[in-house]
Design an enzyme around this catalytic site. Structure first.
Site, PDB file in Angstrom:
ATOM      1  N   PHE A  88       7.135   5.413   9.087  1.00  0.00           N
ATOM      2  CA  PHE A  88       7.479   4.467  10.135  1.00  0.00           C
ATOM      3  C   PHE A  88       7.679   3.064   9.582  1.00  0.00           C
ATOM      4  O   PHE A  88       8.013   2.158  10.323  1.00  0.00           O
ATOM      5  CB  PHE A  88       6.384   4.436  11.204  1.00  0.00           C
ATOM      6  CG  PHE A  88       6.127   5.762  11.846  1.00  0.00           C
ATOM      7  CD1 PHE A  88       7.115   6.392  12.581  1.00  0.00           C
ATOM      8  CD2 PHE A  88       4.916   6.401  11.711  1.00  0.00           C
ATOM      9  CE1 PHE A  88       6.897   7.618  13.175  1.00  0.00           C
ATOM     10  CE2 PHE A  88       4.688   7.629  12.305  1.00  0.00           C
ATOM     11  CZ  PHE A  88       5.684   8.235  13.032  1.00  0.00           C
ATOM     12  N   GLY A  89       7.460   2.863   8.304  1.00  0.00           N
ATOM     13  CA  GLY A  89       7.611   1.541   7.719  1.00  0.00           C
ATOM     14  C   GLY A  89       6.601   1.309   6.616  1.00  0.00           C
ATOM     15  O   GLY A  89       5.632   2.064   6.455  1.00  0.00           O
ATOM     16  N   ASP A 146       1.865  13.254  14.151  1.00  0.00           N
ATOM     17  CA  ASP A 146       2.020  13.090  12.701  1.00  0.00           C
ATOM     18  C   ASP A 146       0.658  13.189  12.002  1.00  0.00           C
ATOM     19  O   ASP A 146       0.333  12.379  11.133  1.00  0.00           O
ATOM     20  CB  ASP A 146       2.687  11.751  12.383  1.00  0.00           C
ATOM     21  CG  ASP A 146       3.224  11.700  10.957  1.00  0.00           C
ATOM     22  OD1 ASP A 146       3.711  12.735  10.474  1.00  0.00           O
ATOM     23  OD2 ASP A 146       3.162  10.629  10.332  1.00  0.00           O
ATOM     24  N   LEU A 169       0.806  -1.220   0.000  1.00  0.00           N
ATOM     25  CA  LEU A 169       0.000   0.000   0.000  1.00  0.00           C
ATOM     26  C   LEU A 169       0.840   1.270   0.000  1.00  0.00           C
ATOM     27  O   LEU A 169       0.314   2.350  -0.215  1.00  0.00           O
ATOM     28  CB  LEU A 169      -0.932   0.019   1.230  1.00  0.00           C
ATOM     29  CG  LEU A 169      -1.978  -1.099   1.295  1.00  0.00           C
ATOM     30  CD1 LEU A 169      -2.832  -0.937   2.544  1.00  0.00           C
ATOM     31  CD2 LEU A 169      -2.864  -1.084   0.059  1.00  0.00           C
ATOM     32  N   GLY A 170       2.138   1.153   0.247  1.00  0.00           N
ATOM     33  CA  GLY A 170       2.961   2.355   0.218  1.00  0.00           C
ATOM     34  C   GLY A 170       4.039   2.319   1.281  1.00  0.00           C
ATOM     35  O   GLY A 170       4.077   1.435   2.139  1.00  0.00           O
ATOM     36  N   LYS A 171       4.899   3.318   1.226  1.00  0.00           N
ATOM     37  CA  LYS A 171       6.033   3.429   2.135  1.00  0.00           C
ATOM     38  C   LYS A 171       5.788   4.590   3.083  1.00  0.00           C
ATOM     39  O   LYS A 171       5.898   5.743   2.701  1.00  0.00           O
ATOM     40  CB  LYS A 171       7.324   3.659   1.346  1.00  0.00           C
ATOM     41  CG  LYS A 171       7.587   2.569   0.308  1.00  0.00           C
ATOM     42  CD  LYS A 171       8.715   2.956  -0.621  1.00  0.00           C
ATOM     43  CE  LYS A 171       8.884   1.921  -1.724  1.00  0.00           C
ATOM     44  NZ  LYS A 171       9.896   2.319  -2.713  1.00  0.00           N
ATOM     45  N   GLY A 172       5.403   4.263   4.322  1.00  0.00           N
ATOM     46  CA  GLY A 172       5.184   5.300   5.313  1.00  0.00           C
ATOM     47  C   GLY A 172       6.477   5.687   5.994  1.00  0.00           C
ATOM     48  O   GLY A 172       7.513   5.050   5.827  1.00  0.00           O
ATOM     49  N   LYS A 232       1.604  -3.171   9.235  1.00  0.00           N
ATOM     50  CA  LYS A 232       2.604  -2.101   9.196  1.00  0.00           C
ATOM     51  C   LYS A 232       3.906  -2.643   9.763  1.00  0.00           C
ATOM     52  O   LYS A 232       3.954  -3.073  10.910  1.00  0.00           O
ATOM     53  CB  LYS A 232       2.134  -0.885   9.986  1.00  0.00           C
ATOM     54  CG  LYS A 232       3.124   0.281   9.961  1.00  0.00           C
ATOM     55  CD  LYS A 232       2.681   1.400  10.886  1.00  0.00           C
ATOM     56  CE  LYS A 232       1.483   2.133  10.335  1.00  0.00           C
ATOM     57  NZ  LYS A 232       1.816   2.936   9.149  1.00  0.00           N
TER      58      LYS A 232
END
Length: 635
Positions: free
Chosen positions: A333-334, A452, A328-331, A350
């Site tokens: 925090f991971g 955040d 789903l994507g690169k946040g 996550k």
């Protein structure tokens, strides 16, 4: 200094400058030219404006500090390429590294590079390779097997397929191929046996130790000929007969080994079921279903820990490993994954990274603080997993995505569904309610309870309920990482005084309101590769220069009867974004004012002249009355 000596010195300096310039401009001077051409070809594939402006002229000279960003040099030769988290896109040619024969380190961590892996045949000095967090596909390069000095190979979070080669370099001390599409048996070489489950996590078609999935008797009986892939099989009958006999013998041996392994596996599984440890604390509502098994070496392995035992989350780590996963994507925090279990719910996984150096007890204590936050507008933590090498958070899946995608996705296309004023006001209310709960349950004045808050951390579930996520994670993240990536650290008080507080969350909420009202992306939370704007400064300038008609998103600007509510929400947002934290309101006061805003009309009148709406924006209610804009409490 004598004239002749001075002349000689001057001549020497001129020749030195000309020599450097010649190396910079002439790509044909020895290794420098070959290496420079290789790097320029690499840069051309990325089309990155920063590298285009930085990678010019000479890259490295003797043992001077390299002139190009991300390049490491020794004795004038390129020894390292480190371009992490730069938003790089495009593909790298397979032969891109052929002329970089002195390379020791190469890292493209956390970009969006696609295509097949590079050929490392001519890079025999490579020690560290990190291609994690990209979109590399195809098979793992067999040329990696010949790198006898290889110490670290990080290939996780890509789209690699096929078998894992039989790495057996004695120097290899770090290895990770998790979260790819790899399949088959994990080679049982001495080097690969030294790495735990976290190095292979997220490849549902892998089998054999250390995964819990046993390989079938026919798995990987043969591997492709990596040395002579084009060699044709012989038609000689004798050779064929020998090959058949050899295959039968190999099959019998594998079946024998499989029987031994299966018996040991069943014995181990039985022992694990006999050891059940439940964590209980008097001040916690958490029912910890962690199962522990102490091995002969003293290692503790844990299973998923569910923070609520409601009877609907009956699955284990093995089930999660076998689930189909979608990135789903690169946040910050991971990375996040959507996992669809064979049975049970769809969950979000996550993978936490860049954490403080917490031991297991400290980690669990912080997680319980997060899990105790219960509110209808907070996304609850479903479960967590802790080991030395892997930390996971599990959440339930919000099927309608996040606010960032809802607000900015599909603009200018026929598929775009209008985001009406009533829905945006509902978001503002839901987020304010969640934020108030976090603030009332956090007594610290030197931290931001959320830390955040941004549109990508506001989720919308199947019932269109607003859920705020990623709260409380600041307690787990190392401060330098938090200061670099979290939204609250982009506030004026941190930039000027290195301080954050609850008012930093209020500032983040104000910017979120401006994002809802304007439909523009804030610069401090724009995803990599996306250009944002300083919304607070832009809105203040619009009010000051009386071109306020351009503030509101066109999708809501045409909604008749909604303009008074929009103006009131704009006033609240501007107060929240005050540069001085002391002048910002408390979040409870903000919530009270947002709750009082009337939805107004959601209807759209195509005959309603836009110019008359312009006048409503520039009258005394806003632009001609500065006191009202900056904080007048009049309704």
């Amino acid at each position: 200094m004598a004239p002749s000596n001075f002349s000689n010195f001057l001549l020497f300096m001129v020749l030195l400058v000309l020599h450097k310039q010649a190396i910079a401009e002439d790509g044909s001077i020895g290794y420098h030219g070959y290496e420079r051409d290789a790097l320029l070809a690499l840069k051309a594939g990325f089309n990155n404006s920063f590298l285009d402006g930085n990678w010019t002229s000479i890259m490295c000279y003797m043992n001077e500090t390299p002139y190009w960003y991300g390049i490491q040099c020794s004795n004038g030769r390129v020894t390292g390429i480190i371009l992490d988290r730069m938003g790089l896109v495009g593909e790298i040619k397979v032969d891109a590294l052929v002329n970089l024969t002195e390379l020791e380190t190469i890292s493209f961590k956390d970009n969006s590079i696609a295509g097949n892996m590079m050929d490392f045949t001519y890079n025999q000095k490579l020690r560290n390779i990190d291609l994690s967090g990209n979109s590399f596909d195809g098979e793992i390069q067999l040329s990696l097997l010949n790198l006898n000095s290889l110490e670290s190979l990080q290939l996780q979070d890509n789209k690699l397929e096929g078998l894992i080669p039989g790495f057996n370099q004695s120097s290899l001390n770090a290895f990770n191929v998790s979260y790819n599409n790899l399949s088959g048996a994990i080679p049982q070489t001495k080097a690969l046996r030294s790495f735990g489950l976290s190095s292979y996590f997220g490849n549902k078609n892998l089998c054999g130790p250390p995964t819990p999935t046993a390989c079938s008797a026919t798995t990987n009986l043969s591997e492709p000929n990596s040395q002579n892939p084009g060699k044709k099989s012989s038609g000689n009958g004798r050779f064929t007969a020998i090959l058949v006999v050899v295959n039968v013998i190999v099959l019998v041996v594998i079946m024998f080994l499989f029987i031994i392994y299966y018996k040991k596996y069943k014995k181990l599984k039985t022992e694990m079921k006999n050891v059940l440890v439940k964590y209980e604390e008097h001040d916690s509502k958490i029912v910890d279903r962690a199962m522990e098994k102490t091995t002969s070496e003293g290692e503790i392995r844990r299973k998923l820990v569910f923070v609520e035992n409601n009877g609907t989350t009956n699955f284990e780590l093995d089930d999660l490993l076998k689930a189909s996963a979608e990135g789903l994507g690169k946040g910050i925090f991971g990375n996040c994954y959507k996992a669809k279990l064979d049975f049970g719910p769809v969950v979000i996984v996550k993978r936490l990274r860049d954490l403080k150096p917490l031991n297991g007890e400290e980690f669990v204590r912080q997680v319980r603080v997060i899990a105790d936050q219960k509110h209808p507008n907070l996304l609850p933590l479903l479960a967590y997993y802790y080991s030395k090498d892997e930390k996971l958070f599990l959440y339930r899946f919000a099927s309608n995505g996040n606010l960032y995608t809802r607000l900015h996705g599909g603009r200018g296309t026929g598929d775009r569904v209008r985001f009406l004023w009533s829905s945006r006001l509902a978001v503002a209310r839901g987020v304010a309610r969640a934020l108030e709960h976090l603030h009332l349950n956090n007594q610290s004045e030197t931290t931001a309870p959320h830390g955040d808050l941004k549109s990508s951390n506001v989720l919308i579930d199947e019932n269109d309920e607003i859920l705020v996520s990623d709260y409380g994670l600041a307690s787990l993240i190392a401060l330098p990482i938090a200061a670099q990536r979290m939204v609250s650290y982009k506030s004026t008080e941190y930039l000027s005084q290195k301080q954050i507080s609850k008012k930093s969350d209020v500032w983040s909420y104000g910017v979120l309101l401006l994002e809802l009202l304007t439909g523009r992306i804030p610069a401090h939370s724009a995803p990599p590769g996306t250009n944002g704007v300083d919304l607070s400064g832009w809105v203040h300038r619009a009010v000051r220069e009386e071109w306020t008609a351009e503030i509101f998103d066109a999708e809501i600007a045409v909604q008749r009867g909604a303009n008074q509510g929009m103006l009131r929400l704009l006033q609240i947002a501007i107060k929240c974004c005050d540069k001085s934290p002391e002048k910002r309101p408390e979040i409870s006061q903000v919530l009270a004012e947002v709750e009082e805003i009337k939805v107004g009309g959601d209807s759209e009148d195509e005959e309603y002249p836009y110019s008359s709406f312009d006048r409503s924006l520039t009258d005394d209610s806003l632009s001609a009355t500065p006191s009202l804009v900056v904080g007048d409490d009049r309704r």
